[in-house]
Every structure is written in C-alpha cells, then in structure tokens.
Scaffold this active site. Structure first.
Site, short mmCIF file in Angstrom:
data_model
loop_
_atom_site.label_atom_id
_atom_site.label_comp_id
_atom_site.label_asym_id
_atom_site.label_seq_id
_atom_site.Cartn_x
_atom_site.Cartn_y
_atom_site.Cartn_z
N ASP A 94 0.85 -1.18 0.00
CA ASP A 94 0.00 0.00 0.00
C ASP A 94 0.89 1.24 0.00
O ASP A 94 2.10 1.15 0.15
CB ASP A 94 -0.98 -0.02 1.17
CG ASP A 94 -0.30 -0.01 2.53
OD1 ASP A 94 0.91 0.30 2.59
OD2 ASP A 94 -0.96 -0.30 3.53
N CYS A 308 -6.67 -27.66 7.78
CA CYS A 308 -5.51 -26.99 8.37
C CYS A 308 -4.97 -27.79 9.56
O CYS A 308 -5.66 -28.64 10.12
CB CYS A 308 -5.88 -25.57 8.81
SG CYS A 308 -6.72 -25.49 10.41
N CYS A 311 -7.15 -27.99 12.73
CA CYS A 311 -8.33 -28.86 12.67
C CYS A 311 -7.95 -30.33 12.51
O CYS A 311 -8.67 -31.21 12.98
CB CYS A 311 -9.23 -28.42 11.52
SG CYS A 311 -10.02 -26.82 11.79
N HIS A 337 -5.56 -21.51 10.97
CA HIS A 337 -6.92 -21.92 10.63
C HIS A 337 -7.68 -20.80 9.91
O HIS A 337 -8.33 -21.04 8.89
CB HIS A 337 -7.70 -22.34 11.88
CG HIS A 337 -9.17 -22.46 11.60
ND1 HIS A 337 -9.72 -23.56 10.98
CD2 HIS A 337 -10.20 -21.58 11.78
CE1 HIS A 337 -11.01 -23.37 10.80
NE2 HIS A 337 -11.33 -22.18 11.28
#
Length: 377
Positions: A94, A308, A311, A337
């Site tokens: 940016d 992921c 999990c 996650h």
C-alpha cells in the site's frame, strides 16, 4: 529475474462475479484473491511457507510501517522485501496514505503531501506521491499503490470532493514518478466516499491517466456494510472491465462474498490473523470464540471440513486451553486456521463462478452460517 509483462485475464463470469488470474514475473495470482496482510514484513504468528500452504498467492506489505522500521533503504540493501521476508511470490504494497491519515494530530496535510510524526519515536517524516513511489521501488513490490488521501466516513460532501480531487492529482504524480518498470504494476485508487457522481469523476480521471489495475478506496472506514454494498453496486462498473479491481481493507467473510458478487477481484484485511490471536475462529458455521467455556471439554475440531493443522491435529479443548493460557501455539494454530478458511472461501467462489453456480453457492454459504455452530458436547 527476467522482466515479464504484468497481465490480467478473465476466465469466467457469473452475473457480475468474475474469476481469472493476474500474471506477474513472480507467479500467478488466482482471482478473486484474498491477500493476507504482512504489515511489517511478516504475517503475524505465521511462517511464509505456512501462509503459502493455505493457498495464498500474494501478500500485502505496509509502506508506512516499513519506511519507519527497518526503513526501505535498509530492505533494499538487503536484497528487497521478497528476500528480506523469505517470500518469493508476489507482494502488493500500500502507499502509506491510509496509515498517515489515521495519525490525526500527528500529521499535517498540504497539496504537495503529508508531514507526520512517527508513532514509534516521534521523529518527523514527509510523504509525497514521489516519495511513496520511491519507497515502494526500494521495497521491490510487484504491485504498487498510488499515494492517496482517504477521509474517514461520515464526512460532508465538500470534504469528500476536495479529498478525491487531491487524490487524483496525486495519482497523476504517482504515475509519473513510477516510471517504466516492466513486470511491475501501478494501481490507481478510486475515491469519492458514498457519492456516485464523485466516484464517477474519480474513475474517469483514473482511466485517463491509465493504470495496470484499479482499487475501490475509501470504504470499510466506518460506513457499515449496507452503505459499502450500495457503493459496490456501481463503483466496480465505473472502472475498466479488463483490469483487476481491488477493494482495500475488506473484510469479514460476508463482506468478501458480497464484494465478489459485485465484481471485485482482490481484497485484503488483517481480520483473520488479528482474530486468530484473540481466540476467534472463522468457520463455515460462523465465528467461534474458542475461549468460551463451552469448548473446554470438546474433543472435536474447530471445523470438520477444514484441512488446516489446527483442525487435523488438535481439539477445541486444546485450542481453548492454549488460547486461554496465551501460549504462542494458540496464536499460531488459530491464525493458520483463519487464513486457511479465507483461502478455502476464495477457492470455493472461484469454482462456483467457473461453473456458473455462484447464486446457489452464495445461498448455501449464508444458510450454513445462519445455522450457527454445532451443539455443545
């Protein structure tokens, strides 16, 4: 690395939703794309390899923070931002404008640029369109953003109009200062607040200057989702259809889905990483606060459909424990996650657009989130 052209292609559309790819010398960016935010040359709590493993094709770096520490000149001496942070794929930086405008009393605006004091040590600095382009060149980013001014909303029409026209003057100066850099791209930023005619004026000015991509700026600054969507109902269509369209600083999952539905190709937000560090998880069934007591004995994963590491290998009970205990692994797993969820969301939308089933996919997306989390054990 040999210079190759920066290019954008559209592969499919479904309504106003689009899928395609941006080609850069450092690799392809599948669109619609979500860019994780690496403000200070790091996505917090993540290794670059881990970010890539979630499916991210591009990261965002922050000009304001990097110019102050460690400085763009130092990063340049050390081989550029890609080498510095060990990320060999595309990076968008940016312009620093939004952060400088957020400093309030610490900055002074004039027609040429902005003088401001560092939030770190109070040292005095000056940012102009030319200096912003120089910093981003030193960083070596693949996609460079014009220097602009972004007023917070709500603001009166005269303030928004004056700010937009100043930003368009700065866009022309940014284009001149950017120069000829094969393989790198400069994006213009549309401004105009919530005013359709001002955004049309901004878009016309940007198109006359000519850019490799265009951003819808000045949203997600306090106007609320309904007002943002009202603008997105027309703003993307005011910009060239054959160039990428980037919505800056968005957002929550339903913000992203609504933006893609309205023709946006790129987005970024700190939300998935910041939320991960505070115990919030984004799942297909909505947002979970893993620190809540309901998870203390729960052996199930955050999200049954997520692949992921958080999990696959850990229970809600464990994540509850390490997050409540403020263990570093809690931030790592929850951030991974969330970034995985966001990249899975983008992949699902790309597939739905390509197969012309976006409307059905969107309905199912909202229905599952409305159903809420699984029942407690």
């Amino acid at each position: 690395m040999p210079a190759q052209p920066f290019a954008f292609r559209l592969d499919a559309t479904d309504g106003r939703a689009r899928t395609g790819a941006i080609s850069t010398p450092r690799g392809q960016i599948r669109t619609p794309a979500f860019m994780p935010v690496g403000t200070a040359a790091t996505v917090k709590a993540m290794l670059p390899e881990s970010v890539r493993a979630t499916g991210a094709d591009i990261l965002l770096g922050n000009t304001y923070h990097l110019m102050l520490r460690p400085t763009a000149e130092r990063i340049d001496r050390l081989g550029g931002l890609h080498r510095f942070m060990n990320w060999d794929r595309p990076i968008l930086t940016d312009s620093g404008g939004f952060q400088v405008m957020s400093l309030g009393a610490l900055r002074k605006l004039d027609a040429d640029g902005v003088t401001f004091k560092s939030h770190i040590d109070g040292s005095k600095h000056r940012l102009t369109p030319e200096r912003s382009m120089e910093i981003q060149r030193l960083l070596g980013s693949d996609i460079v953003m014009c220097f602009d001014e972004c007023p917070a909303l709500p603001a009166d029409r005269d303030r928004i109009a004056a700010s937009m026209r100043l930003s368009m003057d700065w866009a022309a100066r940014s284009r001149d200062a950017f120069g000829d850099r094969p393989g790198h791209a400069l994006f213009g930023i549309q401004q105009g607040g919530l005013e359709e005619d001002l955004r049309a004026e901004s878009a016309e000015r940007l198109r006359s200057i000519g850019f490799e991509g265009y951003a819808v700026g000045g949203l997600a600054v306090g106007e609320g989702q309904e007002a943002m969507f009202d603008v997105l109902d027309y703003a993307p269509e005011q910009l060239p259809a054959d160039k990428p369209r980037y919505l800056m600083g968005v957002g929550k999952p339903d913000d992203i889905v609504g933006a893609v539905k309205r023709g946006i190709d790129m987005m970024d937000c700190v939300l998935p990483s910041r939320s991960g560090r505070t115990g919030q998880a984004f799942t297909r069934r909505g947002v979970i606060n893993i620190r809540n007591a309901r998870h203390v004995d729960d052996p199930r994963p955050l999200d049954e459909e997520c692949g992921c590491p958080a999990c696959r290998g850990y229970s809600r009970a464990y994540l509850h424990h390490v997050s409540r205990s403020k263990e570093i692994i809690g931030s790592m797993l929850m951030t991974w996650h969330n970034l995985q969820y966001y990249q899975d969301l983008m992949a699902d939308m790309r597939a739905a657009i390509a197969e012309e089933r976006f409307e059905v996919w969107e309905r199912d997306f909202h229905a599952l989130r409305a159903a809420g989390d699984v029942e407690p054990v």
